[in-house]
Design a protein around this motif. Structure first.
Motif, PDB file in Angstrom:
ATOM      1  N   ARG A   1       0.829  -1.196   0.000  1.00  0.00           N
ATOM      2  CA  ARG A   1       0.000   0.000   0.000  1.00  0.00           C
ATOM      3  C   ARG A   1       0.874   1.260   0.000  1.00  0.00           C
ATOM      4  O   ARG A   1       1.913   1.293   0.659  1.00  0.00           O
ATOM      5  CB  ARG A   1      -0.914   0.001   1.225  1.00  0.00           C
ATOM      6  CG  ARG A   1      -1.826  -1.217   1.293  1.00  0.00           C
ATOM      7  CD  ARG A   1      -2.758  -1.134   2.479  1.00  0.00           C
ATOM      8  NE  ARG A   1      -3.600  -2.320   2.577  1.00  0.00           N
ATOM      9  CZ  ARG A   1      -4.583  -2.478   3.466  1.00  0.00           C
ATOM     10  NH1 ARG A   1      -4.823  -1.505   4.343  1.00  0.00           N
ATOM     11  NH2 ARG A   1      -5.307  -3.586   3.480  1.00  0.00           N
ATOM     12  N   PRO A   2       0.440   2.304  -0.710  1.00  0.00           N
ATOM     13  CA  PRO A   2       1.213   3.555  -0.706  1.00  0.00           C
ATOM     14  C   PRO A   2       1.137   4.253   0.650  1.00  0.00           C
ATOM     15  O   PRO A   2       0.076   4.292   1.288  1.00  0.00           O
ATOM     16  CB  PRO A   2       0.541   4.391  -1.797  1.00  0.00           C
ATOM     17  CG  PRO A   2      -0.839   3.837  -1.910  1.00  0.00           C
ATOM     18  CD  PRO A   2      -0.734   2.371  -1.596  1.00  0.00           C
ATOM     19  N   VAL A   3       2.272   4.772   1.091  1.00  0.00           N
ATOM     20  CA  VAL A   3       2.353   5.499   2.360  1.00  0.00           C
ATOM     21  C   VAL A   3       3.297   6.681   2.197  1.00  0.00           C
ATOM     22  O   VAL A   3       4.032   6.785   1.212  1.00  0.00           O
ATOM     23  CB  VAL A   3       2.885   4.603   3.511  1.00  0.00           C
ATOM     24  CG1 VAL A   3       1.931   3.466   3.801  1.00  0.00           C
ATOM     25  CG2 VAL A   3       4.279   4.072   3.184  1.00  0.00           C
ATOM     26  N   ARG A   4       3.267   7.560   3.181  1.00  0.00           N
ATOM     27  CA  ARG A   4       4.305   8.593   3.299  1.00  0.00           C
ATOM     28  C   ARG A   4       5.251   8.153   4.409  1.00  0.00           C
ATOM     29  O   ARG A   4       4.803   7.741   5.491  1.00  0.00           O
ATOM     30  CB  ARG A   4       3.703   9.955   3.601  1.00  0.00           C
ATOM     31  CG  ARG A   4       2.840  10.496   2.463  1.00  0.00           C
ATOM     32  CD  ARG A   4       2.715  11.994   2.520  1.00  0.00           C
ATOM     33  NE  ARG A   4       2.137  12.450   3.778  1.00  0.00           N
ATOM     34  CZ  ARG A   4       2.226  13.705   4.214  1.00  0.00           C
ATOM     35  NH1 ARG A   4       2.883  14.602   3.513  1.00  0.00           N
ATOM     36  NH2 ARG A   4       1.655  14.066   5.354  1.00  0.00           N
ATOM     37  N   LEU A   5       6.533   8.226   4.135  1.00  0.00           N
ATOM     38  CA  LEU A   5       7.530   7.655   5.047  1.00  0.00           C
ATOM     39  C   LEU A   5       8.296   8.756   5.774  1.00  0.00           C
ATOM     40  O   LEU A   5       8.885   9.645   5.152  1.00  0.00           O
ATOM     41  CB  LEU A   5       8.498   6.785   4.247  1.00  0.00           C
ATOM     42  CG  LEU A   5       9.311   5.746   5.023  1.00  0.00           C
ATOM     43  CD1 LEU A   5       8.389   4.728   5.689  1.00  0.00           C
ATOM     44  CD2 LEU A   5      10.290   5.043   4.090  1.00  0.00           C
ATOM     45  N   CYS A   6       8.282   8.706   7.090  1.00  0.00           N
ATOM     46  CA  CYS A   6       9.085   9.612   7.908  1.00  0.00           C
ATOM     47  C   CYS A   6      10.455   8.977   8.095  1.00  0.00           C
ATOM     48  O   CYS A   6      10.586   7.919   8.713  1.00  0.00           O
ATOM     49  CB  CYS A   6       8.409   9.843   9.258  1.00  0.00           C
ATOM     50  SG  CYS A   6       9.308  10.981  10.340  1.00  0.00           S
ATOM     51  N   ASN A   7      11.488   9.614   7.547  1.00  0.00           N
ATOM     52  CA  ASN A   7      12.823   9.040   7.529  1.00  0.00           C
ATOM     53  C   ASN A   7      13.745   9.666   8.571  1.00  0.00           C
ATOM     54  O   ASN A   7      13.398  10.631   9.258  1.00  0.00           O
ATOM     55  CB  ASN A   7      13.437   9.207   6.136  1.00  0.00           C
ATOM     56  CG  ASN A   7      12.824   8.251   5.129  1.00  0.00           C
ATOM     57  OD1 ASN A   7      12.660   7.075   5.413  1.00  0.00           O
ATOM     58  ND2 ASN A   7      12.467   8.775   3.962  1.00  0.00           N
TER      59      ASN A   7
ATOM     60  N   LYS B   1       0.108  -4.056   5.061  1.00  0.00           N
ATOM     61  CA  LYS B   1      -0.950  -3.675   6.005  1.00  0.00           C
ATOM     62  C   LYS B   1      -0.459  -3.829   7.435  1.00  0.00           C
ATOM     63  O   LYS B   1      -0.736  -2.982   8.303  1.00  0.00           O
ATOM     64  CB  LYS B   1      -2.193  -4.528   5.779  1.00  0.00           C
ATOM     65  CG  LYS B   1      -3.340  -4.196   6.733  1.00  0.00           C
ATOM     66  CD  LYS B   1      -4.527  -5.106   6.507  1.00  0.00           C
ATOM     67  CE  LYS B   1      -5.688  -4.714   7.436  1.00  0.00           C
ATOM     68  NZ  LYS B   1      -5.315  -4.785   8.868  1.00  0.00           N
ATOM     69  N   GLU B   2       0.282  -4.903   7.701  1.00  0.00           N
ATOM     70  CA  GLU B   2       0.790  -5.135   9.057  1.00  0.00           C
ATOM     71  C   GLU B   2       1.765  -4.028   9.473  1.00  0.00           C
ATOM     72  O   GLU B   2       1.735  -3.556  10.612  1.00  0.00           O
ATOM     73  CB  GLU B   2       1.487  -6.502   9.130  1.00  0.00           C
ATOM     74  CG  GLU B   2       0.557  -7.699   8.988  1.00  0.00           C
ATOM     75  CD  GLU B   2       0.067  -7.909   7.553  1.00  0.00           C
ATOM     76  OE1 GLU B   2       0.707  -7.356   6.617  1.00  0.00           O
ATOM     77  OE2 GLU B   2      -0.934  -8.617   7.360  1.00  0.00           O
ATOM     78  N   GLU B   3       2.633  -3.620   8.556  1.00  0.00           N
ATOM     79  CA  GLU B   3       3.588  -2.549   8.858  1.00  0.00           C
ATOM     80  C   GLU B   3       2.868  -1.221   9.091  1.00  0.00           C
ATOM     81  O   GLU B   3       3.231  -0.466   9.998  1.00  0.00           O
ATOM     82  CB  GLU B   3       4.596  -2.407   7.718  1.00  0.00           C
ATOM     83  CG  GLU B   3       5.579  -3.570   7.623  1.00  0.00           C
ATOM     84  CD  GLU B   3       6.424  -3.515   6.367  1.00  0.00           C
ATOM     85  OE1 GLU B   3       7.508  -4.126   6.362  1.00  0.00           O
ATOM     86  OE2 GLU B   3       5.996  -2.878   5.369  1.00  0.00           O
TER      87      GLU B   3
END
Length: 470
Positions: A51-57, A80-82
């Motif tokens: 699934r597409p997400v925005r990632l805080c790096n 989905k689990e992540e």
């Protein structure tokens, strides 16, 4: 230290080496007892079927005290689990769990806003406070306290790269006031540090302007745009053949950096061997180069470390440059040593060949910032790398040694006032930063009772708060 603030009474000794006394009604607890600690495994890659997400790096946390939904986050994918496990929510605290140096690990950031699609990325720890015991704001300020953070620094594992285990993060002890008092402390520190930071930013901006002006004058002289002996351009120029340089005075020689001297690297002695640390030999890291401080360093090593490891003692007047680190995103720090130092593995030294003055070579390399930055590439969790095989082939233009000497001497005389001004403002900036650090520590560890000031803040309209004395 702060007007109208007194110590708590009564206090009691919690039995910790770094914490002498705390208010008697406070607790001291390990993080695992008051917060859930998760280590993210969500990387930057987009994978089919996820699934597409925005990632805080890593860099989002390292460079921002708080995480807001409008920051420019990376687009990625996750399962989905992540997503369910690492989705960020307001009051979460993020912590950098990896670093290039052991004393720069465990940098916190408070999640103030999240849109439901923002995920904690790799190289970060996600700390989710138990709301009945601990507020996220209070946890953030606790981890911002130098004394608390030292528990992470001394237990970071590694030699050339350092990391924290989940067990280490969970075991960190923090002072915990009652929840209502936590809110008051957080409100006070939010307000006080915001105003101190305004002063800090003003000083930083002034230093940046002064430094840029100084660099512009150096650039004109060391690239031959102006003959410092006459104040006018040189009478005759020729093409240098270098994209970054342009035309060069006809009698100057074009040479690659690798033909201008010998290149040497650095390293980090074993952190487990305490006899290697705390001596009299400066151990320069990229952090010490931010303002070209190469005569001293935040950390020293011992003579034993130089004798028993491959760490080299560099003589005075060699050129240092940073070849790896997050600060490479802004510029490549370059300077000349003022005395004998050692360097870590993220730096290189150039011993100038006969006929080349280190100050002149450093000036030319500093003037070639755009060319050097173009040679860098990504090196993981927000860092950039400047490969030696690239920068050593950078072309520079060298005049006769007597002319180099005259250029450097004239520049030194002409910039005496500017250097003194920069040093004075830098000293004021350092005092402000130390004041901020000390204030956080004293409030977080219960040395100062600020509850009444926090009440006053509720009665003062935003923007009318009094300034903190510098």
């Amino acid at each position: 230290m702060y007007p109208g603030v007194n110590p708590y009474a009564p206090t009691e000794d919690p039995g910790l080496e770094w914490l002498a006394d705390v208010p008697a009604h406070w607790e001291v607890s390990r993080i695992k007892n008051v917060a859930e600690v998760l280590f993210s495994n969500v990387d930057k890659h987009s994978k089919e079927g996820e699934r597409p997400v925005r990632l805080c790096n890593y860099s989002d946390v390292y460079y921002n005290d708080s995480i807001d939904a409008d920051l420019d986050f990376m687009n990625a994918t996750a399962t989905k689990e992540e997503i369910d496990r690492f989705r960020l929510a307001p009051d979460d605290v993020l912590l950098t769990k990896d670093s290039e140096t052991w004393d720069d690990i465990g940098v916190p950031s408070l999640v103030r806003e999240a849109d439901g699609n923002l995920i904690c990325g790799y190289h970060l720890a996600l700390l989710r406070p138990i709301s009945s015991k601990l507020l996220g704001q209070c946890l953030y300020w606790s981890l911002s306290c130098r004394e608390v953070a030292s528990q992470l620094h001394v237990r970071a594992n590694g030699v050339t790269r350092f990391g924290l285990s989940q067990g280490v993060v969970k075991s960190v002890r923090i002072p915990i006031p009652p929840v209502a008092e936590q809110a008051a402390i957080a409100r006070f520190l939010d307000d006080a540090t915001r105003r101190i930071d305004r002063h800090i930013r003003a000083k930083e901006k002034l230093i940046a302007l002064l430094e840029e002006r100084k660099r512009a004058i150096i650039r004109e002289a060391v690239t031959g745009r102006v003959d410092v002996r006459t104040g006018e351009p040189y009478p005759d120029y020729k093409p240098s053949g270098l994209e970054w340089f342009g035309d060069v005075p006809r009698h100057w020689k074009v040479r690659k950096i690798r033909h201008c001297g010998t290149i040497s690297g650095g390293m980090t002695p074993s952190m487990a061997n305490r006899s290697y640390w705390g001596g009299d030999v400066p151990w320069v890291t990229p952090k010490d180069m931010k303002v070209d401080l190469v005569d001293r360093a935040a950390i020293n090593v011992s003579a034993k470390a130089v004798e028993e490891t491959s760490l080299k003692l560099l003589p005075s007047r060699v050129v240092l440059l940073v070849v790896r680190g997050m600060i490479l995103a802004r510029r490549v720090p370059i300077a000349v040593t003022g005395k004998e130092v050692t360097i870590n593995q993220d730096m290189k030294a150039v011993y100038p060949a006969a006929g080349i003055l280190p100050e002149f070579l450093a000036g030319q390399m500093t003037s070639a910032q755009d060319a050097l930055l173009a040679m860098t590439d990504q090196a993981g969790h927000g860092t950039r790398r400047l490969p030696t095989e690239r920068w050593r082939d950078l072309g520079v233009c060298i005049p006769p040694q007597t002319e180099q000497q005259e250029i450097i001497q004239r520049l030194a005389r002409n910039q005496t006032a500017a250097v003194a001004t920069i040093a004075r403002v830098a000293q004021q900036l350092e005092a402000l930063r130390e004041y901020r650090t000390r204030l956080i520590a004293d409030v977080v560890t219960g040395k100062l009772d600020v509850r009444h000031l926090a009440v006053e803040l509720n009665e003062v309209h935003a923007g009318q708060a009094r300034d903190v004395p510098p």
